[in-house]
Design a protein around this motif. Structure first.
Motif, PDB file in Angstrom:
ATOM      1  N   GLU A  35      17.022  39.897   7.866  1.00 15.08           N
ATOM      2  CA  GLU A  35      16.990  40.103   6.827  1.00 15.08           C
ATOM      3  C   GLU A  35      16.012  41.303   7.604  1.00 15.08           C
ATOM      4  OE1 GLU A  35      13.650  38.386   2.981  1.00 15.08           O
ATOM      5  OE2 GLU A  35      15.245  36.764   4.123  1.00 15.08           O
ATOM      6  N   TYR A  36      16.442  42.276   6.257  1.00 18.28           N
ATOM      7  CA  TYR A  36      15.073  43.651   5.910  1.00 18.28           C
ATOM      8  C   TYR A  36      14.429  43.499   4.783  1.00 18.28           C
ATOM      9  CZ  TYR A  36      17.875  44.627  10.011  1.00 18.28           C
ATOM     10  OH  TYR A  36      18.931  44.677  11.246  1.00 18.28           O
ATOM     11  N   THR A  37      13.376  44.668   5.099  1.00 26.11           N
ATOM     12  CA  THR A  37      12.993  45.307   3.524  1.00 26.11           C
ATOM     13  C   THR A  37      12.914  46.250   3.652  1.00 26.11           C
ATOM     14  OG1 THR A  37      11.276  43.198   3.064  1.00 26.11           O
ATOM     15  CG2 THR A  37      10.761  45.586   2.938  1.00 26.11           C
ATOM     16  N   ASN A  56      11.019  49.526   2.973  1.00 20.57           N
ATOM     17  CA  ASN A  56      10.459  50.742   1.601  1.00 20.57           C
ATOM     18  C   ASN A  56      10.997  52.213   1.891  1.00 20.57           C
ATOM     19  OD1 ASN A  56       7.309  48.781   1.955  1.00 20.57           O
ATOM     20  ND2 ASN A  56       8.698  48.505   3.947  1.00 20.57           N
ATOM     21  N   ARG A  62      12.513  41.334   9.673  1.00 22.56           N
ATOM     22  CA  ARG A  62      11.479  40.896   9.070  1.00 22.56           C
ATOM     23  C   ARG A  62      11.954  39.289  10.053  1.00 22.56           C
ATOM     24  NH1 ARG A  62      10.238  40.719   3.208  1.00 22.56           N
ATOM     25  NH2 ARG A  62      10.112  38.495   3.223  1.00 22.56           N
ATOM     26  N   GLU A  66       6.303  37.176   2.203  1.00 21.56           N
ATOM     27  CA  GLU A  66       5.973  37.856   2.924  1.00 21.56           C
ATOM     28  C   GLU A  66       6.369  38.029   4.023  1.00 21.56           C
ATOM     29  OE1 GLU A  66       1.628  39.093   2.649  1.00 21.56           O
ATOM     30  OE2 GLU A  66       2.722  39.532   0.669  1.00 21.56           O
ATOM     31  N   VAL A  67       6.373  39.185   4.673  1.00 20.66           N
ATOM     32  CA  VAL A  67       7.104  39.089   5.865  1.00 20.66           C
ATOM     33  C   VAL A  67       5.764  39.441   6.932  1.00 20.66           C
ATOM     34  CG1 VAL A  67       6.322  41.793   6.018  1.00 20.66           C
ATOM     35  CG2 VAL A  67       7.657  40.342   7.546  1.00 20.66           C
ATOM     36  N   CYS A 123       9.810  48.856  -2.940  1.00 23.08           N
ATOM     37  CA  CYS A 123      11.018  48.295  -1.688  1.00 23.08           C
ATOM     38  C   CYS A 123      12.577  47.058  -2.218  1.00 23.08           C
ATOM     39  CB  CYS A 123       9.738  47.638  -0.620  1.00 23.08           C
ATOM     40  SG  CYS A 123       8.856  45.712  -1.459  1.00 23.08           S
ATOM     41  N   GLN A 167      15.139  43.827  -0.550  1.00 24.50           N
ATOM     42  CA  GLN A 167      15.277  42.795   0.837  1.00 24.50           C
ATOM     43  C   GLN A 167      16.471  42.881   0.592  1.00 24.50           C
ATOM     44  OE1 GLN A 167      11.656  40.846  -0.852  1.00 24.50           O
ATOM     45  NE2 GLN A 167      13.006  39.707   0.654  1.00 24.50           N
ATOM     46  N   ASN A 191      11.440  45.366  -5.427  1.00 26.34           N
ATOM     47  CA  ASN A 191      10.023  45.109  -5.773  1.00 26.34           C
ATOM     48  C   ASN A 191       9.993  46.672  -5.794  1.00 26.34           C
ATOM     49  OD1 ASN A 191       9.622  42.097  -5.727  1.00 26.34           O
ATOM     50  ND2 ASN A 191       9.882  42.565  -3.038  1.00 26.34           N
ATOM     51  N   GLY A 217       5.279  47.303  -1.628  1.00 31.83           N
ATOM     52  CA  GLY A 217       5.725  45.235  -1.146  1.00 31.83           C
ATOM     53  C   GLY A 217       4.060  44.930   0.644  1.00 31.83           C
ATOM     54  N   TYR A 272       4.043  46.913   3.502  1.00 33.24           N
ATOM     55  CA  TYR A 272       4.089  47.948   3.668  1.00 33.24           C
ATOM     56  C   TYR A 272       2.845  48.259   4.424  1.00 33.24           C
ATOM     57  CZ  TYR A 272       2.201  52.970   2.863  1.00 33.24           C
ATOM     58  OH  TYR A 272       1.672  54.028   3.233  1.00 33.24           O
TER      59      TYR A 272
END
Length: 323
Positions: free
Chosen positions: A195-197, A199, A216, A223-224, A254, A256, A271, A275, A278
């Motif tokens: 899983e990635y976020t 930004n 993540r 939240e990461v 951001c 996901q 989002n 995030g 960040y």
């Protein structure tokens, strides 16, 4: 030191101490004096409110006097920039953006059309799919009940307007779907993989200028908690398509995704705000906070592509002590 002091207000500040610190460091970097303000339902119990220069109490962001309370404070304290930190306050602030501008406060929020899309997960998937963004198969509870044979099981179920991983569950079969729910729910294809976020920063003209993904490694309450920056050109392409799909995006956002071994990357959430992870992008060289402050003093803007890959963030619990 720039002679023009700035003031920034963080709303629903809660635990966002790191975000306040990012702006403080950014102000020092560009040589401006910065006063940080923060508000919360219970500011005496908010760590971010304690580290800010000033803090005050506000009603719930769903309360009818929430915006008026913020407007009064921003006018009195001459706030230059307002930074929202939670999803439920984005739409009211987007609608009131012009009112804040009239008193000299820039609200860091996308336009109401974009917020309306990203706050509705079902609509988010529909809009992204129409713009060739890879997304998981998604349907309403009602549509899945009608054709359960068209779905693979297990599947995810989540509130269409939820945030912070609230209400997310895995259902093993159609029989596990409840007869009624307290709010609109969607069902999504079950994805497995990293899983990635991602930004992103969207410049004043509405164009994507910077993309910083992080893996993540561990998550707590949505939240990461542990993450690491990575470079993925395919994520850059996805980010560009997302920005093109939204009608009036602005500033920091951001999204996901899960990189499923079978289907590849699939975006499942956006989002339209800073995030929780960040600070990792900031530490890697993202400088998004610095760019927002530079906009206030009409300083130069830039495209930031020199950020560092492989920067790790290992978050831990810290405490603010009050006597």
């Amino acid at each position: 030191m720039n002679s023009q002091p700035l003031s920034v207000l963080f709303t629903s500040a809660g635990r966002r101490v790191e975000l306040v610190n990012c702006f403080t460091a950014a102000a020092q970097q560009i040589g401006v004096a910065l006063a940080t303000h923060a508000c919360d339902l219970r500011p005496k119990l908010s760590a971010a409110c304690q580290v800010a220069s000033k803090a005050f109490e506000v009603p719930s962001c769903n309360a009818p006097d929430y915006i008026e309370t913020l407007l009064d404070y921003c006018a009195r304290e001459e706030i230059d920039l307002l930074i929202p930190t939670i999803d439920p306050e984005l739409y009211p602030l987007a609608l009131a953006k012009k009112r804040f501008e009239d008193i000299g406060t820039k609200v860091h929020v996308s336009g109401p059309e974009t917020i309306a899309i990203v706050r509705d997960k079902a609509r988010t998937i529909e809009v992204l799919r129409d713009h060739d963004v890879p997304v998981p198969k998604t349907g309403t509870v009602e549509s899945v009940r009608k054709c359960p044979e068209e779905w693979e099981w297990p599947a995810f179920i989540k509130p269409s307007g939820g945030s912070a991983s609230r209400g997310i569950d895995v259902i093993g079969s159609p029989d596990s779907i409840s007869d009624t729910y307290e709010e609109p729910m969607i069902i999504q294809q079950f994805l497995e993989g990293d899983e990635y976020t991602i930004n992103i920063f969207i410049d004043a003209s509405g164009k994507l200028s910077t993309t910083i993904p992080h893996l993540r490694l561990a998550v707590r309450a949505g939240e990461v908690e542990k993450g690491m920056t990575v470079r993925r050109s395919d994520f850059d392409d996805i980010a560009a398509k997302i920005v093109d799909a939204l009608p009036d995006p602005e500033g920091v956002m951001c999204f996901q995704l899960i990189d499923d071994a079978r289907y590849g990357p699939r975006v499942f959430e956006i989002n339209a705000r800073f995030g929780g992870g960040y600070p990792l992008a900031d530490k890697a060289g993202g400088r998004y906070a610095e760019r927002l402050l530079n906009q206030l003093i009409e300083g130069p803007d830039w495209i930031e592509n020199e950020w560092k890959e492989g920067v790790k963030m290992l978050r831990y619990d810290a405490a603010v002590f009050l006597d």
